[in-house]
Design a protein around this motif. Structure first.
Motif, PDB file in Angstrom:
ATOM      1  N   SER A 184      -1.099  -5.131 -17.916  1.00 54.09           N
ATOM      2  CA  SER A 184      -1.356  -5.864 -16.674  1.00 54.09           C
ATOM      3  C   SER A 184      -2.750  -6.474 -16.713  1.00 54.09           C
ATOM      4  N   PRO A 185      -2.855  -7.746 -17.081  1.00 53.56           N
ATOM      5  CA  PRO A 185      -4.161  -8.397 -17.088  1.00 53.56           C
ATOM      6  C   PRO A 185      -4.629  -8.746 -15.679  1.00 53.56           C
ATOM      7  N   GLY A 186      -5.948  -8.823 -15.534  1.00 48.90           N
ATOM      8  CA  GLY A 186      -6.543  -9.491 -14.398  1.00 48.90           C
ATOM      9  C   GLY A 186      -6.628 -10.979 -14.719  1.00 48.90           C
ATOM     10  N   VAL A 208     -12.986 -12.284  -7.652  1.00 50.79           N
ATOM     11  CA  VAL A 208     -12.632 -11.229  -8.604  1.00 50.79           C
ATOM     12  C   VAL A 208     -13.376 -11.429  -9.919  1.00 50.79           C
ATOM     13  N   ILE A 209     -13.386 -12.660 -10.398  1.00 55.27           N
ATOM     14  CA  ILE A 209     -14.063 -12.959 -11.662  1.00 55.27           C
ATOM     15  C   ILE A 209     -15.552 -12.647 -11.556  1.00 55.27           C
ATOM     16  N   GLU A 210     -16.142 -12.978 -10.425  1.00 56.97           N
ATOM     17  CA  GLU A 210     -17.565 -12.670 -10.221  1.00 56.97           C
ATOM     18  C   GLU A 210     -17.807 -11.163 -10.180  1.00 56.97           C
ATOM     19  N   GLN A 211     -16.941 -10.422  -9.511  1.00 58.06           N
ATOM     20  CA  GLN A 211     -17.113  -8.974  -9.370  1.00 58.06           C
ATOM     21  C   GLN A 211     -16.972  -8.238 -10.702  1.00 58.06           C
ATOM     22  N   THR A 212     -16.145  -8.764 -11.595  1.00 57.42           N
ATOM     23  CA  THR A 212     -15.877  -8.068 -12.863  1.00 57.42           C
ATOM     24  C   THR A 212     -16.643  -8.658 -14.041  1.00 57.42           C
ATOM     25  N   GLY A 213     -17.472  -9.639 -13.783  1.00 57.61           N
ATOM     26  CA  GLY A 213     -18.321 -10.174 -14.842  1.00 57.61           C
ATOM     27  C   GLY A 213     -17.693 -11.259 -15.674  1.00 57.61           C
ATOM     28  N   GLY A 214     -16.580 -11.815 -15.234  1.00 60.78           N
ATOM     29  CA  GLY A 214     -15.975 -12.928 -15.952  1.00 60.78           C
ATOM     30  C   GLY A 214     -14.479 -12.766 -16.098  1.00 60.78           C
ATOM     31  N   GLY A 246     -12.130  -3.563 -15.218  1.00 60.05           N
ATOM     32  CA  GLY A 246     -12.598  -2.559 -14.263  1.00 60.05           C
ATOM     33  C   GLY A 246     -12.252  -2.831 -12.820  1.00 60.05           C
ATOM     34  N   LEU A 247     -11.505  -3.903 -12.533  1.00 59.23           N
ATOM     35  CA  LEU A 247     -11.216  -4.268 -11.149  1.00 59.23           C
ATOM     36  C   LEU A 247     -10.531  -3.139 -10.390  1.00 59.23           C
ATOM     37  N   ASP A 260     -15.262  -7.311   1.189  1.00 59.31           N
ATOM     38  CA  ASP A 260     -16.028  -8.531   0.940  1.00 59.31           C
ATOM     39  C   ASP A 260     -15.174  -9.653   0.361  1.00 59.31           C
ATOM     40  N   SER A 261     -13.909  -9.366   0.084  1.00 55.51           N
ATOM     41  CA  SER A 261     -13.096 -10.369  -0.608  1.00 55.51           C
ATOM     42  C   SER A 261     -12.783 -11.539   0.316  1.00 55.51           C
ATOM     43  N   PRO A 262     -12.787 -12.756  -0.214  1.00 57.52           N
ATOM     44  CA  PRO A 262     -12.460 -13.934   0.601  1.00 57.52           C
ATOM     45  C   PRO A 262     -11.084 -13.847   1.249  1.00 57.52           C
ATOM     46  N   LEU A 263     -10.112 -13.267   0.537  1.00 50.14           N
ATOM     47  CA  LEU A 263      -8.761 -13.192   1.083  1.00 50.14           C
ATOM     48  C   LEU A 263      -8.723 -12.305   2.324  1.00 50.14           C
TER      49      LEU A 263
END
Length: 272
Positions: A184-186, A208-214, A246-247, A260-263
């Motif tokens: 299961s990829p992010g 999500v990309i910002e929180q996990t570093g890319g 790590g999400l 904090d998520s936009p959604l």
């Protein structure tokens, strides 16, 4: 290490193409299935529409011999027709897997790409089990027509079904000397990433990309798929492996604040 023969769906782009490159570099023989044209690293390629069982059956008739692994990588995002999502992401995957399982060598593996969108499978396990119990592609499609979802819902359901189907298949596969796992990829930086951003909405995937570093690269995911398919992974069976930088851990433990998520914030502003 003995040369392996791998049947790979979605071989022409994204994660599938990265898998093709990686396995071919190992000296493995990759037989690709994709609606698109052949990647240069494939030893054999058959154009195939995974949304049509007759196309799957016709493609398999063009391919001789046995395989050491099946990699179910092909998929479509939750921005297309809901029925097409179900056809490709789970009904075609299931039809192909069951058509080819008798051609897999003992010691081999089936590895399917699910998604972090499938993590809530436990909430509707009974419904997923009922869907997966349908005897064939057409019956599964009829079941979905009787239980309709919008495109985003169909995508989540299809990936939940991949996770549950993997666990269901793990027992019968073991009796054949095979293993069955899913990954299961992010977010992954493939040509489909813009569509997934639209599907998630509200800037959610950028957050999500910002929180996990890319975002992961296709090759990041391909390395994990190769490990489960041909690597020293004999004791791993019936598992879904999150490859999400790590999400999941962050959301569960709290070092990523889902509030904090936009959604979630978007939903709060829309609430009456």
């Amino acid at each position: 290490m003995a040369r392996k023969r791998i049947l790979l769906t979605g071989a022409s782009s994204g994660i599938g193409r990265a898998c093709c490159e990686l396995l071919a570099a190992d000296g493995d023989e990759v037989v690709g299935l994709d609606i698109q044209t052949a990647p240069p690293q494939a030893a054999q390629h058959v154009q195939c529409d995974l949304s049509e069982p007759d196309s799957i059956d016709a493609a398999l008739r063009q391919i001789d011999g046995r395989f050491d692994a099946l990699l179910n990588v092909a998929g479509v995002p939750g921005t297309v027709d809901p029925a097409l999502i179900m056809r490709v992401n789970i009904l075609g995957l299931k039809h192909l897997t069951e058509a080819v399982i008798d051609r897999l060598n003992p010691g081999g593996a089936i590895v399917s790409v699910a998604s972090i969108a499938g993590f809530n499978w436990q909430r509707r396990l009974a419904q997923l089990t009922q869907f997966l119990a349908q005897p064939d592609f057409a019956a599964g499609l009829r079941w979905f027509e009787q239980h309709p979802l919008d495109a985003n819902g169909a995508y989540h359901f299809s990936k939940e079904a991949v996770v549950v189907y993997t666990m269901q298949l793990a027992g019968p596969a073991r009796s054949r000397g095979l293993r069955c796992n899913s990954v299961s990829p992010g977010p992954v930086d493939t040509p489909l990433l813009p569509a997934f951003k639209i599907q998630a909405g509200a800037g959610q995937l950028d957050w999500v990309i910002e929180q996990t570093g890319g975002a992961s690269t296709p090759m990041d995911i391909a390395h994990v798929l190769r490990f489960l398919a041909t690597g020293p992974s004999d004791c791993i069976n019936g598992r879904d492996l999150a490859v999400d930088r790590g999400l999941t851990a962050g959301l569960v433990i709290g070092w990523i604040d889902k509030n904090d998520s936009p959604l979630l914030n978007s939903r709060k502003t829309q609430a009456p």
